[in-house]
Motif scaffolding. Structure first.
Motif, PDB file in Angstrom:
ATOM      1  N   LYS A  24       0.993  -1.141  -0.123  1.00 14.16           N
ATOM      2  CA  LYS A  24       0.116   0.021  -0.011  1.00 14.16           C
ATOM      3  C   LYS A  24       0.932   1.204  -0.089  1.00 14.16           C
ATOM      4  O   LYS A  24       2.011   1.225   0.732  1.00 14.16           O
ATOM      5  CB  LYS A  24      -0.983  -0.020   1.272  1.00 14.16           C
ATOM      6  CG  LYS A  24      -1.995  -1.221   1.305  1.00 14.16           C
ATOM      7  CD  LYS A  24      -3.079  -0.991   2.270  1.00 14.16           C
ATOM      8  CE  LYS A  24      -3.937  -2.035   2.439  1.00 14.16           C
ATOM      9  NZ  LYS A  24      -4.166  -2.750   1.063  1.00 14.16           N
ATOM     10  N   THR A  30       2.789   4.050   3.297  1.00  9.57           N
ATOM     11  CA  THR A  30       3.096   2.855   4.279  1.00  9.57           C
ATOM     12  C   THR A  30       4.390   2.824   4.464  1.00  9.57           C
ATOM     13  O   THR A  30       5.182   2.388   3.765  1.00  9.57           O
ATOM     14  CB  THR A  30       2.192   1.874   3.982  1.00  9.57           C
ATOM     15  OG1 THR A  30       0.658   2.193   3.584  1.00  9.57           O
ATOM     16  CG2 THR A  30       2.243   0.728   5.128  1.00  9.57           C
ATOM     17  N   LYS A  76       9.571   3.459   2.988  1.00  5.84           N
ATOM     18  CA  LYS A  76       8.272   3.796   2.695  1.00  5.84           C
ATOM     19  C   LYS A  76       7.943   3.644   1.425  1.00  5.84           C
ATOM     20  O   LYS A  76       8.706   4.090   0.602  1.00  5.84           O
ATOM     21  CB  LYS A  76       8.277   5.277   3.242  1.00  5.84           C
ATOM     22  CG  LYS A  76       6.730   5.818   3.046  1.00  5.84           C
ATOM     23  CD  LYS A  76       6.606   7.249   3.581  1.00  5.84           C
ATOM     24  CE  LYS A  76       5.217   7.767   3.398  1.00  5.84           C
ATOM     25  NZ  LYS A  76       5.119   9.157   3.871  1.00  5.84           N
TER      26      LYS A  76
END
Length: 134
Positions: free
Chosen positions: A34, A37, A64
């Motif tokens: 995702k 995240t 990230k």
């Protein structure tokens, strides 16, 4: 190596449909990651390399996954018509769940106006503001 990564690698939060592909110089993780995240990748002690050494301790990496804006990519502005009368428009959709493409056949006299309108999509803000004053 890709059969059961639990013994040598841990990803948290773990994405669904996680698959691991190993190559000569790296490992590729694919899954339903995702955007925006933070993920933690932890290599367990004993993780072996092609060289004759093992990791002495646990190595933890934090990364990230950036958010990728929805986009559509077409390989060409126009395509040739097939002999059967159908045209093929290959498309790459990124973060777009469903796409519907509509095409309209224009006669040559109106084609130039459509191209001008298409070109206005790439005008800068200053160019658009100047055109409104005319």
């Amino acid at each position: 190596m890709t059969n059961g990564i639990a013994g040598w690698m841990e990803v948290s939060p773990c994405p669904t449909n996680l698959t691991v592909q190993s190559g000569w110089r790296g490992v590729t993780l694919q899954g339903d990651f995702k955007g925006d995240t933070w993920y933690t990748l932890k290599l367990q002690p004993g993780f072996e390399a092609a060289e004759p050494f093992k990791l002495s301790g646990s190595n933890t990496f934090t990364l990230k996954i950036p958010h990728v804006a929805p986009r559509l990519y077409f390989p060409a502005f126009s395509r040739d018509q097939l002999a059967g009368g159908n045209r093929s428009f290959p498309i790459l959709a990124v973060n777009v769940p469903q796409v519907r493409v509509r095409a309209k056949l224009l006669d040559p006299q109106t084609g130039i106006h459509a191209l001008r309108g298409y070109g206005s999509y790439f005008a800068t803000w200053n160019e658009r503001r100047a055109n409104r004053r005319l």
